[in-house]
Design a protein around this motif. Structure first.
Motif, PDB file in Angstrom:
ATOM      1  N   THR A  14      41.976  48.003  29.694  1.00  0.00           N
ATOM      2  CA  THR A  14      42.238  49.385  30.082  1.00  0.00           C
ATOM      3  C   THR A  14      41.801  49.641  31.519  1.00  0.00           C
ATOM      4  OG1 THR A  14      41.912  50.107  27.784  1.00  0.00           O
ATOM      5  CG2 THR A  14      41.835  51.797  29.490  1.00  0.00           C
ATOM      6  N   PHE A  17      44.238  47.911  33.938  1.00  0.00           N
ATOM      7  CA  PHE A  17      45.460  48.707  34.056  1.00  0.00           C
ATOM      8  C   PHE A  17      45.217  49.917  34.939  1.00  0.00           C
ATOM      9  CE2 PHE A  17      48.188  52.221  32.808  1.00  0.00           C
ATOM     10  CZ  PHE A  17      49.443  51.639  32.889  1.00  0.00           C
ATOM     11  N   PRO A 124      54.841  51.353  34.177  1.00  0.00           N
ATOM     12  CA  PRO A 124      54.841  49.887  34.144  1.00  0.00           C
ATOM     13  C   PRO A 124      56.150  49.370  33.564  1.00  0.00           C
ATOM     14  CG  PRO A 124      53.677  50.743  32.247  1.00  0.00           C
ATOM     15  CD  PRO A 124      54.094  51.941  33.059  1.00  0.00           C
ATOM     16  N   ALA A 181      51.066  45.168  35.317  1.00  0.00           N
ATOM     17  CA  ALA A 181      50.557  46.334  34.588  1.00  0.00           C
ATOM     18  C   ALA A 181      51.119  46.387  33.169  1.00  0.00           C
ATOM     19  CB  ALA A 181      50.909  47.612  35.340  1.00  0.00           C
ATOM     20  N   ILE A 184      49.301  43.762  31.008  1.00  0.00           N
ATOM     21  CA  ILE A 184      47.934  44.202  30.736  1.00  0.00           C
ATOM     22  C   ILE A 184      47.923  45.336  29.712  1.00  0.00           C
ATOM     23  CG2 ILE A 184      45.889  45.302  31.724  1.00  0.00           C
ATOM     24  CD1 ILE A 184      46.182  42.377  32.459  1.00  0.00           C
ATOM     25  N   ALA A 185      48.847  46.286  29.866  1.00  0.00           N
ATOM     26  CA  ALA A 185      48.939  47.393  28.908  1.00  0.00           C
ATOM     27  C   ALA A 185      49.287  46.874  27.518  1.00  0.00           C
ATOM     28  CB  ALA A 185      49.980  48.408  29.378  1.00  0.00           C
TER      29      ALA A 185
END
Length: 208
Positions: A14, A17, A124, A181, A184-185
């Motif tokens: 988190t 991101f 993203p 992003a 990662i999300a």
């Protein structure tokens, strides 16, 4: 993995991101985007373009919906109820968060090297996030089963995440920072779902 480690991972993902979200329009973010685009200019070819178009189709919403229904049907056929619930929760979060995040940041798509036309916002990447959640969910499920050739199947899932995500940059509809992003999300969503389903996934392995 212990519950505390999963919570720590979720916080880390988190935060990463958040950092990308804040600095993706900065000088460093634009430098990363430009360097990747320079590399793509040197690798563009008919065969590569055809390959990337194929992978990007796998990551489209309709494809993900159809594949998800197939996965759910198979899991229910083998009575893997908790695994099915894990998959449904993860994919539901994906369908909710992708449009929310895109509309929150309002980043316009790239205007150079555009090989396909597409509307909507860029950050993203929905393909990167959705494919990470879909194939990452499969990897998590396979990890908690006694399926044969587990390592090979999980490697293929990881390869699909990489190729679907890369295809969006190659085709010119996303910046590299959108892809990073998105992945990662997606990892954050998987970690959160794993935290919610921790006790159930820790149960005895099932055979497929």
């Amino acid at each position: 993995m212990k519950q505390s480690k999963k919570i720590s991972l979720f916080i880390v993902f988190t935060l990463i991101f958040g950092v990308i979200a804040v600095f993706h329009e900065s000088r460093l973010g634009r430098w990363i985007d430009n360097e990747v685009y320079e590399f793509i200019y040197t690798t563009e070819s008919f065969i590569t373009t055809a390959l990337m178009l194929g992978f990007t189709q796998v990551g489209e919403v309709l494809s993900m919906v159809l594949l998800s229904l197939i996965v759910i049907a198979i899991l229910m056929l083998y009575r893997l109820n908790f695994h099915t619930l894990f998959f449904v929760i993860a994919m539901t979060l994906s369908s909710i968060l992708i449009p929310v995040l895109k509309n929150s940041f309002d980043r316009e798509r790239p205007s150079i090297l555009r090989l396909i036309e597409i509307s909507g916002f860029s950050f993203p990447s929905g393909h990167a996030m959705g494919s990470t959640i879909f194939f990452g969910s499969l990897m998590t499920i396979f990890k908690h089963t006694d399926i044969n050739y587990k390592a090979l199947i999980m490697s293929l899932c990881a390869a699909f995440i990489v190729m679907i995500s890369s295809s969006r940059v190659y085709l010119g509809v996303h910046y590299p920072t959108d892809i990073i992003a998105g992945i990662i999300a997606g990892l954050a969503v998987l970690t959160f779902t794993s935290i919610v389903m921790h006790k159930e996934l820790k149960a005895s392995p099932y055979s497929l």
